[in-house]
Design a protein around this motif. Sequence first.
Motif, short mmCIF file in Angstrom:
data_model
loop_
_atom_site.label_atom_id
_atom_site.label_comp_id
_atom_site.label_asym_id
_atom_site.label_seq_id
_atom_site.Cartn_x
_atom_site.Cartn_y
_atom_site.Cartn_z
N GLN A 271 0.83 -1.19 0.00
CA GLN A 271 0.00 0.00 0.00
C GLN A 271 0.88 1.25 0.00
O GLN A 271 2.10 1.18 0.21
N ASP A 272 0.25 2.39 -0.23
CA ASP A 272 1.00 3.64 -0.34
C ASP A 272 1.81 3.93 0.91
O ASP A 272 2.96 4.39 0.84
N TRP A 273 1.21 3.71 2.08
CA TRP A 273 1.91 4.05 3.32
C TRP A 273 3.08 3.10 3.58
O TRP A 273 4.07 3.49 4.19
N GLU A 274 3.00 1.87 3.12
CA GLU A 274 4.12 0.95 3.28
C GLU A 274 5.28 1.33 2.35
O GLU A 274 6.45 1.26 2.75
N ALA A 275 4.96 1.74 1.13
CA ALA A 275 6.00 2.23 0.24
C ALA A 275 6.63 3.50 0.80
O ALA A 275 7.85 3.71 0.68
N SER A 276 5.82 4.35 1.43
CA SER A 276 6.35 5.56 2.05
C SER A 276 7.29 5.22 3.20
O SER A 276 8.32 5.87 3.39
N PHE A 277 6.95 4.19 3.97
CA PHE A 277 7.83 3.78 5.06
C PHE A 277 9.17 3.28 4.53
O PHE A 277 10.23 3.55 5.11
N LEU A 278 9.14 2.56 3.41
CA LEU A 278 10.40 2.11 2.80
C LEU A 278 11.25 3.30 2.35
O LEU A 278 12.48 3.28 2.50
N ARG A 279 10.62 4.34 1.82
CA ARG A 279 11.37 5.53 1.42
C ARG A 279 11.99 6.21 2.63
O ARG A 279 13.13 6.72 2.56
#
Length: 375
Positions: free
Chosen positions: A58-66
């Motif tokens: 999800q978008d928030w998980e990709a944001s956490f990876l960034r």
Amino acid sequence: LQPRHRCVRRPGASMSSSTVRCRGAELFRWRVVAAVLSGRGLRISDIRADDDERPGLQDWEASFLRLVESLTNGTVVQINETGTVLRLRPGVLTGGRVRHDCGTHRSIGWFAEAVLPLLLFCKDPAYLELSGVTNDARDLGVDVLRETTLPLLHRFAPGCGASLRVRRRGAPPLGGGVVELSVPVPARELLPLHLVEFGRVRRVRGVAFCTRVSPSIASRVVATARGVLQRLLTDVFIYTDHYRGQEGGASAGYSLCLVAETTKGVTLSVERTAEGGESPEDVGTEGAMLLLEEVAQAGCIDRSHQPLALLLMALGPEDVSKVRLGPLAPASIALLRHVRDVFDVVFKLVPDHDSGTVLASCLGSGFRNMARRVT
């Protein structure tokens, strides 16, 4: 009991170089954090593969990876086209000054809680500026982070100087909040935790904030919550915090954070954020009842902080850490299994039938921050 999705190491590989393989989307943050701290590769497959509407990351998980990539040097992240498979090769934790937009799907607390163990073991001091939603009904709010999470962190690393400052509030759905999170002194190693005596509740402190609504809303929340708590305890103080204009973010909202302190130094916190159509009296009453339920469980760590405390215990020195917990949350049980697979740390759980609590103890992995600068 056998876990449904157990993480395993690649056969024939050593502990330091093996890849941890997991399935499913549970414990996503803690899996990534454990991979970065252990320096071992991570492969997660079948991420919401059965979800027809929103499969994959999800978008928030990709944001956490960034965000993790911003705190490290050399981290490599690979995601397949459908987003259902993640491969991560962790780099070196560097820290420094980082600005990150957390978006509006998950609150700032969802990001900050998980990166705190990473900030402790960075090469340089870490200063984060996180923007997004500061309080919602799903994740830890910034008030809980400041009043309970950081004091818990100081038990493991008393000299780290971790602090949190709220520059702007941001309520859902549009957010607009800004928070400064800093760990100016990275830890060399953690201290063991011994927290088994609950004591008696001696006082309750709290804050009711409101933004872009009438200040009387927060006053009504405080009056209702105080009316419930003062039937059992006289030392109750809840202050109001009203934000207006640009400091109030982009949406209207209000929330209540309560912290109970015991005679043995235990702090338990709850948060109740208003959702659409709720009255201030409902928020105040339910917030007070949530705190009483947390106190009744008699654990020295509240349920929302169990995963963080267990992970830090596993990263502690090669000494025994022991803590008294209330009923284990499902996320805590899953994290115990993951810690066993990644760090080879096994917890001993002894139920105390008299109090309904669980004594959790372990021998730490002896994790040390070898990258910290020597001044």
